[in-house]
Scaffold this active site. Sequence first.
Site, PDB file in Angstrom:
ATOM      1  CB  SER A 112      -1.032   0.056   1.688  1.00 42.56           C
ATOM      2  OG  SER A 112      -0.713  -0.001   1.589  1.00 42.56           O
ATOM      3  CB  VAL A 113       3.664   2.631   2.057  1.00 37.74           C
ATOM      4  CG1 VAL A 113       4.683   4.123   2.033  1.00 37.74           C
ATOM      5  CG2 VAL A 113       2.500   2.801   3.041  1.00 37.74           C
TER       6      VAL A 113
ATOM      7  CG  HIS B  35       7.821  -0.781   3.871  1.00 38.89           C
ATOM      8  ND1 HIS B  35       7.422   0.269   2.769  1.00 38.89           N
ATOM      9  CD2 HIS B  35       6.002  -1.656   3.955  1.00 38.89           C
ATOM     10  CE1 HIS B  35       5.988  -0.343   2.798  1.00 38.89           C
ATOM     11  NE2 HIS B  35       5.322  -1.668   4.034  1.00 38.89           N
ATOM     12  CB  ILE B  36      11.680  -4.758   6.809  1.00 40.60           C
ATOM     13  CG1 ILE B  36      12.796  -4.832   5.326  1.00 40.60           C
ATOM     14  CG2 ILE B  36      11.681  -6.263   7.204  1.00 40.60           C
ATOM     15  CD1 ILE B  36      14.326  -5.215   5.315  1.00 40.60           C
TER      16      ILE B  36
HETATM   17  P1  5GP Z   1       2.318  -2.104   3.045  1.00 40.67           P
HETATM   18  O1  5GP Z   1       1.069  -2.602   3.121  1.00 40.67           O
HETATM   19  O2  5GP Z   1       3.255  -1.632   2.079  1.00 40.67           O
HETATM   20  O3  5GP Z   1       3.141  -3.241   3.399  1.00 40.67           O
HETATM   21  O4  5GP Z   1       2.636  -1.415   4.316  1.00 40.67           O
HETATM   22  C1  5GP Z   1       2.346  -0.437   4.555  1.00 40.67           C
HETATM   23  C2  5GP Z   1       2.003   0.160   5.984  1.00 40.67           C
HETATM   24  O5  5GP Z   1       2.095   1.362   6.521  1.00 40.67           O
HETATM   25  C3  5GP Z   1       0.823  -0.785   6.761  1.00 40.67           C
HETATM   26  O6  5GP Z   1       1.196  -1.453   7.879  1.00 40.67           O
HETATM   27  C4  5GP Z   1       0.770   0.239   7.443  1.00 40.67           C
HETATM   28  O7  5GP Z   1      -0.815   0.153   8.728  1.00 40.67           O
HETATM   29  C5  5GP Z   1       1.433   1.421   7.470  1.00 40.67           C
HETATM   30  N1  5GP Z   1       1.273   2.898   7.864  1.00 40.67           N
HETATM   31  C6  5GP Z   1       0.292   3.791   6.760  1.00 40.67           C
HETATM   32  N2  5GP Z   1       0.267   4.788   7.191  1.00 40.67           N
HETATM   33  C7  5GP Z   1       0.878   4.882   8.666  1.00 40.67           C
HETATM   34  C8  5GP Z   1       0.803   5.854   9.018  1.00 40.67           C
HETATM   35  O8  5GP Z   1       0.659   6.763   9.127  1.00 40.67           O
HETATM   36  N3  5GP Z   1       1.853   5.315  10.132  1.00 40.67           N
HETATM   37  C9  5GP Z   1       2.356   4.736  10.757  1.00 40.67           C
HETATM   38  N4  5GP Z   1       3.592   4.191  11.279  1.00 40.67           N
HETATM   39  N5  5GP Z   1       2.830   3.696   9.734  1.00 40.67           N
HETATM   40  C10 5GP Z   1       1.753   3.768   8.578  1.00 40.67           C
END
Ligand code: 5GP
Length: 114
Positions: free
Chosen positions: A95-96, A100-101
């Site tokens: 989602s981002v 990141h790990i």
């Molecule tokens: P992905 O889904 O890209 O693998 O992980 C992105 C992570 O970023 C998710 O686990 C989500 O909960 C976390 N996340 C999204 N927005 C924020 C934020 O504003 N602050 C923090 N600390 N984590 C976030």
Amino acid sequence: MTKTLFEQIRDREVPADFVYEDDEVMAIRDINPQAPVHMLVIPKQVIEYVPALKPEHAELMGRMVLVAQQIAREAGLDESGYRLVINTGENAGQSVYHLHIHVLGGRYLEWPPG
Ligand code: 5GP
């Protein structure tokens, strides 16, 4: 260019609970934890996702794994175990788009994930 969420966190434009920081790497607590311990290890420079990695990122990625090792140890996870995850692209639910790990622990983690 628009900053990624993690660049905004890096630049203190969005608040976060930091557990580690150096010149190249930071680690924060996930805002929506999926386990009792859920932290994110993030490079300060933007690498979109695993397919964007280049050979020159090898040392940085190694350092990120060592930061994950350190913060997992500090969180008391060495004995019970933990999982490192890098979600990559749509099917993995990334989602981002700033690599990141995830460091997940503190409960039994099913395998394979759902
Ligand atoms: P992905 O889904 O890209 O693998 O992980 C992105 C992570 O970023 C998710 O686990 C989500 O909960 C976390 N996340 C999204 N927005 C924020 C934020 O504003 N602050 C923090 N600390 N984590 C976030």
